[in-house]
Design an enzyme around this catalytic site. Structure first.
Site, PDB file in Angstrom:
ATOM      1  N   THR A  88      97.536  41.738  93.036  1.00  0.00           N
ATOM      2  CA  THR A  88      97.886  42.281  91.724  1.00  0.00           C
ATOM      3  C   THR A  88      97.312  43.684  91.584  1.00  0.00           C
ATOM      4  O   THR A  88      96.301  44.022  92.205  1.00  0.00           O
ATOM      5  CB  THR A  88      97.320  41.432  90.561  1.00  0.00           C
ATOM      6  OG1 THR A  88      95.896  41.609  90.471  1.00  0.00           O
ATOM      7  CG2 THR A  88      97.634  39.954  90.728  1.00  0.00           C
ATOM      8  N   ARG A  96      98.595  54.443  92.033  1.00  0.00           N
ATOM      9  CA  ARG A  96      97.418  55.171  92.508  1.00  0.00           C
ATOM     10  C   ARG A  96      97.082  54.808  93.957  1.00  0.00           C
ATOM     11  O   ARG A  96      96.004  55.138  94.445  1.00  0.00           O
ATOM     12  CB  ARG A  96      96.210  54.876  91.616  1.00  0.00           C
ATOM     13  CG  ARG A  96      96.409  55.248  90.145  1.00  0.00           C
ATOM     14  CD  ARG A  96      95.085  55.326  89.425  1.00  0.00           C
ATOM     15  NE  ARG A  96      95.234  55.306  87.983  1.00  0.00           N
ATOM     16  CZ  ARG A  96      94.228  55.398  87.128  1.00  0.00           C
ATOM     17  NH1 ARG A  96      92.985  55.503  87.578  1.00  0.00           N
ATOM     18  NH2 ARG A  96      94.434  55.354  85.826  1.00  0.00           N
ATOM     19  N   LEU A  98      96.471  51.824  95.212  1.00  0.00           N
ATOM     20  CA  LEU A  98      95.445  50.789  95.361  1.00  0.00           C
ATOM     21  C   LEU A  98      95.905  49.686  96.305  1.00  0.00           C
ATOM     22  O   LEU A  98      95.132  49.223  97.159  1.00  0.00           O
ATOM     23  CB  LEU A  98      95.075  50.212  93.998  1.00  0.00           C
ATOM     24  CG  LEU A  98      94.501  51.204  92.983  1.00  0.00           C
ATOM     25  CD1 LEU A  98      94.108  50.483  91.701  1.00  0.00           C
ATOM     26  CD2 LEU A  98      93.299  51.946  93.572  1.00  0.00           C
ATOM     27  N   TYR A 128     106.928  45.170  99.998  1.00  0.00           N
ATOM     28  CA  TYR A 128     106.187  44.875 101.225  1.00  0.00           C
ATOM     29  C   TYR A 128     106.827  45.411 102.507  1.00  0.00           C
ATOM     30  O   TYR A 128     106.174  45.458 103.538  1.00  0.00           O
ATOM     31  CB  TYR A 128     105.946  43.374 101.324  1.00  0.00           C
ATOM     32  CG  TYR A 128     104.999  42.913 100.238  1.00  0.00           C
ATOM     33  CD1 TYR A 128     103.639  43.147 100.338  1.00  0.00           C
ATOM     34  CD2 TYR A 128     105.477  42.313  99.073  1.00  0.00           C
ATOM     35  CE1 TYR A 128     102.760  42.782  99.330  1.00  0.00           C
ATOM     36  CE2 TYR A 128     104.613  41.935  98.057  1.00  0.00           C
ATOM     37  CZ  TYR A 128     103.258  42.174  98.196  1.00  0.00           C
ATOM     38  OH  TYR A 128     102.398  41.818  97.194  1.00  0.00           O
ATOM     39  N   PHE A 418     102.245  30.252  98.782  1.00  0.00           N
ATOM     40  CA  PHE A 418     100.801  30.481  98.884  1.00  0.00           C
ATOM     41  C   PHE A 418     100.468  31.852  98.343  1.00  0.00           C
ATOM     42  O   PHE A 418     101.328  32.659  98.078  1.00  0.00           O
ATOM     43  CB  PHE A 418     100.309  30.324 100.327  1.00  0.00           C
ATOM     44  CG  PHE A 418     100.998  31.218 101.337  1.00  0.00           C
ATOM     45  CD1 PHE A 418     100.510  32.487 101.604  1.00  0.00           C
ATOM     46  CD2 PHE A 418     102.125  30.776 102.023  1.00  0.00           C
ATOM     47  CE1 PHE A 418     101.137  33.311 102.532  1.00  0.00           C
ATOM     48  CE2 PHE A 418     102.741  31.590 102.965  1.00  0.00           C
ATOM     49  CZ  PHE A 418     102.271  32.845 103.219  1.00  0.00           C
TER      50      PHE A 418
END
Length: 418
Positions: A88, A96, A98, A128, A418
């Site tokens: 998240t 930014r 992260l 992804y 998962f």
């Protein structure tokens, strides 16, 4: 104008675990507060160094967790995987970089550990691929209109001498892990389950804080008494006008290691009194379910989407771990912007095994590592990817050669989230 503070990305400590979980809940649009018992349950999954957080001062604003996993390659070999989850970024700290920083740290560590692939279930499709993950399996959900299905309404037991028994959570914890291992060894794309998985699904451990309602569990035993299938399902209580039942049985999960077990469990679910609809839960797109019904049109697809994503970390190990039905050779030029797997590889494969080694030969097919991940379990088509402009043939017909080597007769499937 306010100046942005430097964001620190690092493995979290035990003391930061509560704040990390608050950020996790916020990112997944759940109430931020984490009850003490819920936090204690999640702590069972905490592995030092494998949970990353991004911190703006003392506040956690992004989360990332990975854990050890095995994923089954084509042919049944278990392959070491870095399973990525709990990703998240708080809405106040988007754009930014992260996630990029957390992903880079995790994949580098996975490569150093010797993990062959990384895996995840993508909440959003567009994120992804830029980190080298490709969609390697598909998930399909069906809703079965039971009255239309054409099954024998007088059905009471499997015709093969087997039987269906209702069991409780304790039985599931005893019988389920071995049954799942049998399925996992035969099902490309299936992933390992921990003891905690079974505890979560039988109410022993509460991970998400929701009130636990016990589902129904049923097992299929073959004529010799061996457990070959198991299902967890829930039913509602809905009635229409003139006292007509409108009930639905919703499958949480269904495991079957033989076609007889699969047939018996689906027939059982469709024979429960008052049940008019059976929702299948997450199934393979070539699941037997529709074909088991006299009228396959009674099974209506309600969801079909990408599921398990794969990111190859070791090209040679990934391609030699799996089996091949045909025989052939090709040279793959794998492009990896992160530099983890960038290079040219010669693959020679056949029913008796495979070799994959670095080479300086001219490439036959050029592809991003994300496309290699999509192809690895045999579901994606190199010919289709070439038509889409996502792989490039340097030798005419190279995509067809790759498809002849990599594609499988049955589609891969991952039963788990998962």
């Amino acid at each position: 104008m306010s100046r942005r503070t430097e964001i620190d990305v690092r493995p979290i400590t035990e003391a930061e675990f509560a704040d990390w979980n608050r950020a996790l809940n916020t990112g997944f649009l759940r109430p931020p507060a984490v009850a003490a018992e819920q936090l204690e349950a999640r702590r069972k999954e905490f592995v030092p160094g494998r949970s990353l957080g991004a911190f703006d001062g003392e506040r956690c604003v992004a989360t990332f967790r990975s854990f050890d996993q095995e994923v089954t390659a084509v042919g049944g070999a278990p392959v070491r995987a870095d399973a990525v989850s709990n990703v998240t970024v708080t809405a106040t700290h988007r754009r930014r970089g992260l996630l990029t920083r957390m992903m880079a740290q995790d994949l580098a560590a996975a490569k150093e550990r010797g993990d062959v692939v990384a895996t995840l279930i993508a909440a959003e499709y567009r994120i992804y691929g830029r980190y080298g993950f490709g969609p390697a399996t598909t998930m399909t959900e069906w809703a079965v209109d039971v009255p239309r299905a054409g099954l024998d309404p007088r059905w009471a037991a499997p015709e093969d001498g087997g039987r269906i028994d209702l069991v409780d959570g304790e039985d599931v914890r005893k019988l389920g892990p071995e049954l799942h291992e049998r399925l996992r060894r035969a099902q490309p794309g299936a992933v390992s389950r921990s003891e905690l998985w079974w505890q979560y699904r039988t109410g022993v451990v509460d991970w998400n804080g929701s009130p636990w309602t016990e589902p129904c569990y049923a097992v299929y035993r073959a004529a010799d008494g061996e457990v070959e299938g198991m299902v967890s399902y829930r039913t509602d209580d809905r009635w229409g006008e003139a006292k007509q039942p409108l009930n639905t049985a919703t499958v949480d999960w269904l495991l079957a290691v033989t076609p007889a077990a699969e047939r018996a469990l689906w027939h059982y679910l469709c024979s429960i009194d008052w049940v008019q609809t059976v929702k299948s839960g997450w199934r393979s797109p070539d699941d037997l379910l529709p074909g088991l019904l006299p009228d396959p049109r009674a099974a209506r697809i309600t969801t079909q989407a990408d599921w398990l994503w794969v990111r190859v970390l070791d090209v040679a190990e990934a391609l030699t771990a799996r089996t091949y039905e045909g025989r052939g050779a090709t040279v793959l030029d794998v492009v990896d912007r992160s530099g983890l797997t960038d290079g040219r590889w010669r693959l020679e494969a056949g029913p008796d095994g495979a070799s994959c080694v670095p080479t300086t030969e001219s490439a036959h097919l050029v592809l991003d590592v994300a496309e290699l991940g999509a192809l690895w379990l045999g579901d994606a088509s190199a010919v289709r990817l070439a038509a889409l402009g996502r792989v490039r043939e340097e030798r005419a017909g190279a995509a067809r050669v790759v498809d002849a080597l990599l594609r499988t007769s049955r589609r891969p499937w991952c039963p788990d989230m998962f």
